[in-house]
Every structure is written in structure tokens, then in C-alpha cells.
Design a protein around this motif. Structure first.
Motif, mmCIF file in Angstrom:
data_model
loop_
_atom_site.group_PDB
_atom_site.id
_atom_site.type_symbol
_atom_site.label_atom_id
_atom_site.label_comp_id
_atom_site.label_asym_id
_atom_site.label_seq_id
_atom_site.Cartn_x
_atom_site.Cartn_y
_atom_site.Cartn_z
ATOM 1 N N ASP A 152 0.858 -1.184 0.000
ATOM 2 C CA ASP A 152 0.000 0.000 0.000
ATOM 3 C C ASP A 152 0.895 1.235 0.000
ATOM 4 N N VAL A 153 1.431 1.585 -1.150
ATOM 5 C CA VAL A 153 2.358 2.710 -1.227
ATOM 6 C C VAL A 153 1.605 4.013 -1.446
ATOM 7 N N GLN A 154 2.158 5.062 -0.904
ATOM 8 C CA GLN A 154 1.602 6.387 -1.081
ATOM 9 C C GLN A 154 2.208 7.022 -2.327
ATOM 10 N N ASP A 166 9.905 -2.556 3.026
ATOM 11 C CA ASP A 166 9.893 -3.321 4.277
ATOM 12 C C ASP A 166 10.529 -2.521 5.407
ATOM 13 N N ARG A 167 11.656 -1.868 5.118
ATOM 14 C CA ARG A 167 12.364 -1.101 6.144
ATOM 15 C C ARG A 167 11.496 0.038 6.686
ATOM 16 N N LEU A 168 10.730 0.679 5.814
ATOM 17 C CA LEU A 168 9.878 1.792 6.223
ATOM 18 C C LEU A 168 8.589 1.330 6.897
ATOM 19 N N GLY A 169 8.304 0.035 6.833
ATOM 20 C CA GLY A 169 7.094 -0.482 7.465
ATOM 21 C C GLY A 169 5.830 -0.221 6.661
ATOM 22 N N ILE A 170 5.958 -0.095 5.345
ATOM 23 C CA ILE A 170 4.801 0.123 4.485
ATOM 24 C C ILE A 170 3.942 -1.137 4.524
ATOM 25 N N PRO A 171 2.621 -1.001 4.723
ATOM 26 C CA PRO A 171 1.769 -2.197 4.813
ATOM 27 C C PRO A 171 1.878 -3.079 3.566
ATOM 28 N N GLU A 172 2.065 -4.373 3.809
ATOM 29 C CA GLU A 172 2.115 -5.334 2.713
ATOM 30 C C GLU A 172 1.041 -6.384 2.942
ATOM 31 N N HIS A 173 0.554 -6.915 1.851
ATOM 32 C CA HIS A 173 -0.488 -7.935 1.918
ATOM 33 C C HIS A 173 -0.081 -9.067 0.993
ATOM 34 N N GLY A 174 0.002 -10.270 1.544
ATOM 35 C CA GLY A 174 0.418 -11.429 0.770
ATOM 36 C C GLY A 174 -0.773 -12.303 0.400
#
Length: 185
Positions: A152-154, A166-174
Motif C-alpha cells: 500500500d504505497v503512497q 519493508d524497512r519503512l514499514g509500508i503495509p504489505e499484503h500477501g
């Protein structure tokens, strides 16, 4: 990249928080659970199917086909296809085929992921075939967990690497499926 409603709303919330003075202690706020539920909703949900042969000889080829459809509610602009390949697969010999021309792949341990620089609109799909070869020592049942990871990138973050997201903690959905292939002699 285009701005989706959640992306614009997130930016507006951040801008509003920076511009407005602090809220007095007596003010009421929305429950934390309601805010968390909105943040956890993915920008894009994917329907994934993964195909692999049921039986293969040791040293033989296994082709894994991943097909992912963006079920929305918004377009996806940061996603990766691939996943965890079995222990019996020679990771140095993985090849892939896709109709998307601008694709980059990388290996991370036993995981092999590909990023395609393409926006998937709601209802659009992507298919990728991973051509692999088993080692001659492969035995038992080989298990692969493959699918798609969507972030979910801005706005403005579209070109970041998976590691940076991943380092920035951006929400990911697998969205992954597990497939098993029995090794026969």
C-alpha cells in the motif's frame, strides 16, 4: 502515478495533522479500533491461482504458473510475484516468462520475487511462469508457496525497492497458495 482515494485521504490527514494546532484534552476522538480498521484495509486484494505438476522425476523440470487478478478496490502499483521455492529446486537455474516487458527479479534466500513496472487496474490480471529444475538429489514431496505481495504505497513511493518498503514499514499484503509435487524415481 495516479492518486487513489485512500492515498489522497492519507495525504490530507497527514497535512491536516501538521497544520492544525493540538487538540485540547477534553475533545473527543474516534475509537482507535475504527482508525486501525481503515489503515489495515488493503488498497488491492488479489485472487491467486498457482499450478504445478503433481509428479516429477528427480532432476526433472517443474514449471510453476502464478495467475493473479486484482479484485480491487483500487489499482495496484507496487507488487511482486514469486515466493518460496522448494529445497530441491536449483535456485540458480530459475527462468521466468511473462507478457510484461519491464520485469526485474531477485533472489532472497529460498525466495525468488519479480517486480513488474506495471499498474494493475481493478479487474486486470498478470500471469508468470517460473521454469525450474530439480536437483538430482531431490526426494520426497517438494512444497512451494507462491503468489503475489502487494504494498500500500503512497504517492511518490512507487519506485522503491522491496527492501526499502519493508524497512519503512509500508503495509504489505500477501496472497499465496501452496503447491506440492511428489518426486518419483
Amino acid at each position: 502515478m495516479r492518486n487513489s482515494l485512500p492515498k489522497v485521504a492519507s495525504l490530507a490527514l497527514v497535512a491536516g495533522a501538521l497544520l492544525l494546532p493540538a487538540v485540547p484534552a477534553s475533545a473527543t476522538t474516534a475509537p482507535a479500533t475504527a482508525v486501525k480498521a481503515v489503515q489495515d484495509d488493503p488498497f488491492s486484494v488479489f485472487d491467486v491461482t498457482v499450478k504445478a505438476p503433481k509428479k516429477v522425476k528427480a532432476g526433472g523440470r517443474i514449471n510453476y504458473t502464478i495467475h493473479a487478478v486484482n479484485d480491487g478496490p483500487h489499482y495496484a502499483d507496487a507488487w511482486f510475484l514469486g515466493g518460496q521455492f522448494p529445497k530441491g529446486v536449483d535456485l540458480k537455474k530459475i527462468r521466468y516468462r511473462t507478457s510484461i516487458a519491464d520485469t526485474e527479479c531477485f533472489l532472497d534466500g529460498r525466495a525468488f520475487y519479480c517486480f513488474a513496472n506495471k499498474v494493475l487496474e481493478k479487474g486486470e490480471s498478470v500471469t508468470m511462469v517460473f521454469e525450474t529444475r530439480l536437483t538430482k538429489k531431490a526426494k520426497g514431496t517438494q512444497t512451494a508457496t507462491l503468489g503475489i505481495i502487494s504494498y500500500d504505497v503512497q504517492t511518490g513511493m512507487e519506485n522503491m525497492s522491496k527492501e526499502e518498503l519493508d524497512r519503512l514499514g509500508i503495509p504489505e499484503h500477501g496472497y499465496a497458495k501452496t503447491v506440492k509435487t511428489k518426486i518419483v524415481r
